[in-house]
Design an enzyme around this catalytic site. Sequence first.
Site, short mmCIF file in Angstrom:
data_model
loop_
_atom_site.label_atom_id
_atom_site.label_comp_id
_atom_site.label_asym_id
_atom_site.label_seq_id
_atom_site.Cartn_x
_atom_site.Cartn_y
_atom_site.Cartn_z
N ARG A 235 0.84 -1.21 0.00
CA ARG A 235 0.00 0.00 0.00
C ARG A 235 0.87 1.25 0.00
O ARG A 235 2.10 1.18 0.06
CB ARG A 235 -0.91 0.00 1.23
CG ARG A 235 -0.12 0.12 2.52
CD ARG A 235 -1.03 0.13 3.72
NE ARG A 235 -0.34 0.73 4.86
CZ ARG A 235 -0.65 0.48 6.12
NH1 ARG A 235 -1.63 -0.34 6.40
NH2 ARG A 235 0.00 1.06 7.09
N ASN A 305 11.66 0.60 1.50
CA ASN A 305 10.56 1.55 1.72
C ASN A 305 9.81 1.31 3.02
O ASN A 305 9.30 2.26 3.62
CB ASN A 305 9.60 1.48 0.53
CG ASN A 305 8.24 2.04 0.88
OD1 ASN A 305 8.05 3.27 0.94
ND2 ASN A 305 7.27 1.17 1.14
N ALA A 306 9.71 0.04 3.46
CA ALA A 306 8.87 -0.26 4.63
C ALA A 306 9.27 0.61 5.82
O ALA A 306 10.45 0.82 6.08
CB ALA A 306 9.01 -1.74 5.00
N LEU A 314 8.82 12.28 24.01
CA LEU A 314 9.85 11.42 24.59
C LEU A 314 9.46 10.95 26.00
O LEU A 314 9.62 9.78 26.35
CB LEU A 314 11.19 12.16 24.61
CG LEU A 314 12.40 11.36 25.05
CD1 LEU A 314 12.59 10.11 24.21
CD2 LEU A 314 13.65 12.22 24.99
N ALA A 315 8.89 11.90 26.78
CA ALA A 315 8.52 11.54 28.17
C ALA A 315 7.46 10.45 28.21
O ALA A 315 7.41 9.66 29.15
CB ALA A 315 8.02 12.79 28.89
N TYR A 370 11.18 8.11 15.41
CA TYR A 370 11.09 8.11 13.93
C TYR A 370 12.21 8.97 13.31
O TYR A 370 12.90 8.53 12.38
CB TYR A 370 9.71 8.63 13.54
CG TYR A 370 9.41 8.61 12.06
CD1 TYR A 370 9.15 7.42 11.40
CD2 TYR A 370 9.38 9.79 11.32
CE1 TYR A 370 8.85 7.41 10.04
CE2 TYR A 370 9.08 9.78 9.96
CZ TYR A 370 8.81 8.59 9.33
OH TYR A 370 8.52 8.57 7.98
P1 NAD Z 1 2.30 2.93 5.03
O1 NAD Z 1 2.10 2.70 6.48
O2 NAD Z 1 1.11 3.22 4.18
O3 NAD Z 1 3.08 1.68 4.39
C1 NAD Z 1 4.18 1.08 5.01
C2 NAD Z 1 4.27 -0.36 4.57
O4 NAD Z 1 5.38 -0.96 5.23
C3 NAD Z 1 3.02 -1.16 5.00
O5 NAD Z 1 2.55 -1.90 3.91
C4 NAD Z 1 3.53 -2.03 6.10
O6 NAD Z 1 2.83 -3.27 6.22
C5 NAD Z 1 4.98 -2.25 5.69
N1 NAD Z 1 5.79 -2.68 6.82
C6 NAD Z 1 5.80 -2.16 8.07
N2 NAD Z 1 6.61 -2.87 8.87
C7 NAD Z 1 7.11 -3.89 8.12
C8 NAD Z 1 7.99 -4.96 8.39
N3 NAD Z 1 8.51 -5.15 9.60
N4 NAD Z 1 8.30 -5.81 7.38
C9 NAD Z 1 7.78 -5.63 6.14
N5 NAD Z 1 6.93 -4.63 5.83
C10 NAD Z 1 6.60 -3.76 6.81
O7 NAD Z 1 3.39 4.08 4.94
P2 NAD Z 1 3.77 5.06 3.71
O8 NAD Z 1 3.23 6.39 4.01
O9 NAD Z 1 3.50 4.43 2.41
O10 NAD Z 1 5.35 5.17 3.97
C11 NAD Z 1 6.31 4.43 3.22
C12 NAD Z 1 7.69 4.92 3.62
O11 NAD Z 1 7.79 6.32 3.39
C13 NAD Z 1 8.01 4.73 5.10
O12 NAD Z 1 9.38 4.39 5.24
C14 NAD Z 1 7.77 6.10 5.69
O13 NAD Z 1 8.49 6.31 6.86
C15 NAD Z 1 8.23 6.99 4.56
N6 NAD Z 1 7.68 8.35 4.58
C16 NAD Z 1 6.35 8.59 4.41
C17 NAD Z 1 5.89 9.91 4.42
C18 NAD Z 1 4.43 10.25 4.20
O14 NAD Z 1 4.09 11.44 4.18
N7 NAD Z 1 3.56 9.29 3.99
C19 NAD Z 1 6.77 10.95 4.63
C20 NAD Z 1 8.10 10.66 4.84
C21 NAD Z 1 8.56 9.37 4.78
#
Ligand code: NAD
Length: 466
Positions: A235, A305-306, A314-315, A370
């Site tokens: 997704r 990407n995940a 933090l507290a 994060y």
């Molecule tokens: P999302 O939550 O929609 O998708 C993340 C996907 O990663 C999910 O399908 C989830 O099941 C998978 N995932 C989580 N833990 C996992 C694991 N242990 N093993 C395998 N898969 C795992 O998030 P998104 O918004 O599509 O974000 C994707 C990436 O982009 C992330 O790294 C996020 O930190 C980064 N990001 C997103 C944004 C934003 O505005 N959406 C901004 C900056 C960075």
Amino acid sequence: MSDRYGDFVQSSIGKKVAKNLGLPLPVTLDRFESGEPLVRGSVLVGRANGDDKSVSESVARILSDVHADVYVNSSDDIKDALADAGVEAKANTGGDDKFKVLLFDASNISNADQLKEVYEFFHTVARRVEKSGRVIIIGRPPENISDIDTALAQRALEGFVKSVGKEFKRGITAQLIYVEDGAEQNLDSTLRFFTSARSAYVSGQVVRVSKGSNVDVDWTQPLGGKTMLVTGASRGIGEAIARVLAREGAHVICLDVPQQQADLQKVASEISGSVLTVDITSDDAGKQIAEAAQKRGGLDSIIHNAGVTRDKTLANMDEKKWDMVIDINLGSIARLNRYLLDNDVLKDNARIVCVSSISGIAGNLGQTNYATSKAGVIGLVNATAKQLEGNAKGMTINAVAPGFIETQMTEAIPFAIREAGRRMNSMSQGGLPVDVAETIAWFASPASGGLNGNIVRVCGQSLLGA
Ligand code: NAD
């Protein structure tokens, strides 16, 4: 996810209201559409005076290859380079012609006074850039220059470009490309990305193009025949990455946690990819990825990407939330890279691409876990890039740092903070998952061998951490 305000200001009444109240006026950004030319309008090209013609010659060749409609200012000697490349440039007569792209070769600028040539080129056409236009300056990396006058002038270009990005509005982006002396032949993939609609939500960025082995590609399917693995592909951004890589010709191994199997299966079958259900934090994740990759002769790219958020100040943050975010977003990437590199799973010219975040650059309230993990991703990319520099296998590593992207992750943000995040950038809107995906496809291209260690923000030039 819907942006009601963004939709409202597209109507004539909405536009009027927003204008009268001095509210942001986001425009609908140009995005990739199959069948559209790479550059959807005219390109005005110029160059600063000087003896080195190597950048101009490469620019001319690329503009010829993409069949761009090219203009030059009459006094400009870039005309010769264009003519040599078979481009018949038209004269910019200063009339009503509008330009989609303004491209300036500043590689010869060698002191503060000569910066005036940048002013002169852009000043006269600043009002003649089309919606979703592109401003691109090409210079030389200041860190490689020992002469102080030249180094300061080249570094100064960054301030100019970032200001233009903030001034021009209307979906117009501005970028600075520093190309290493002798790496001009590696400009293709980067210029194609930044002149096109694929870079819709990338602005105010500084990219370094260095020497490195490039592979010739068929530009209609640059990832043809490649096997690429995307983590978190069921997704959001991961799904968009999988779809764009497949659109560009790659076979995509779509990876996600077992709980996401149904969605993952749907994405994979729609793009004729394959499915791998693995938790990337599990002990045997590397082995499972290696086995899936070996069935296809190895991996040409892995896209880390995940990622997850578990926000708390933090507290109030319990240990579990800290450990989980650090392990998924950072620890697992380091472990997987080590495994894949040590076990020869990555093929020659493999591309490792990581997903960081502007939280990792700017920090964010409630996101110590994060932001730490995403800043760590940048550290990982910087260190690995050094290790890969000049490696015989031609591998590279780069990262994207998304800003506010419209996904389930950002939908969970409280309304007021969400609205602020959406508007506090030069595009006055959130980006789409496809914007991150297009940027990753550029890094993942076999033609991007000159890109190593870059961190490119996909944030519409967000004010955060800028
Ligand atoms: P999302 O939550 O929609 O998708 C993340 C996907 O990663 C999910 O399908 C989830 O099941 C998978 N995932 C989580 N833990 C996992 C694991 N242990 N093993 C395998 N898969 C795992 O998030 P998104 O918004 O599509 O974000 C994707 C990436 O982009 C992330 O790294 C996020 O930190 C980064 N990001 C997103 C944004 C934003 O505005 N959406 C901004 C900056 C960075």
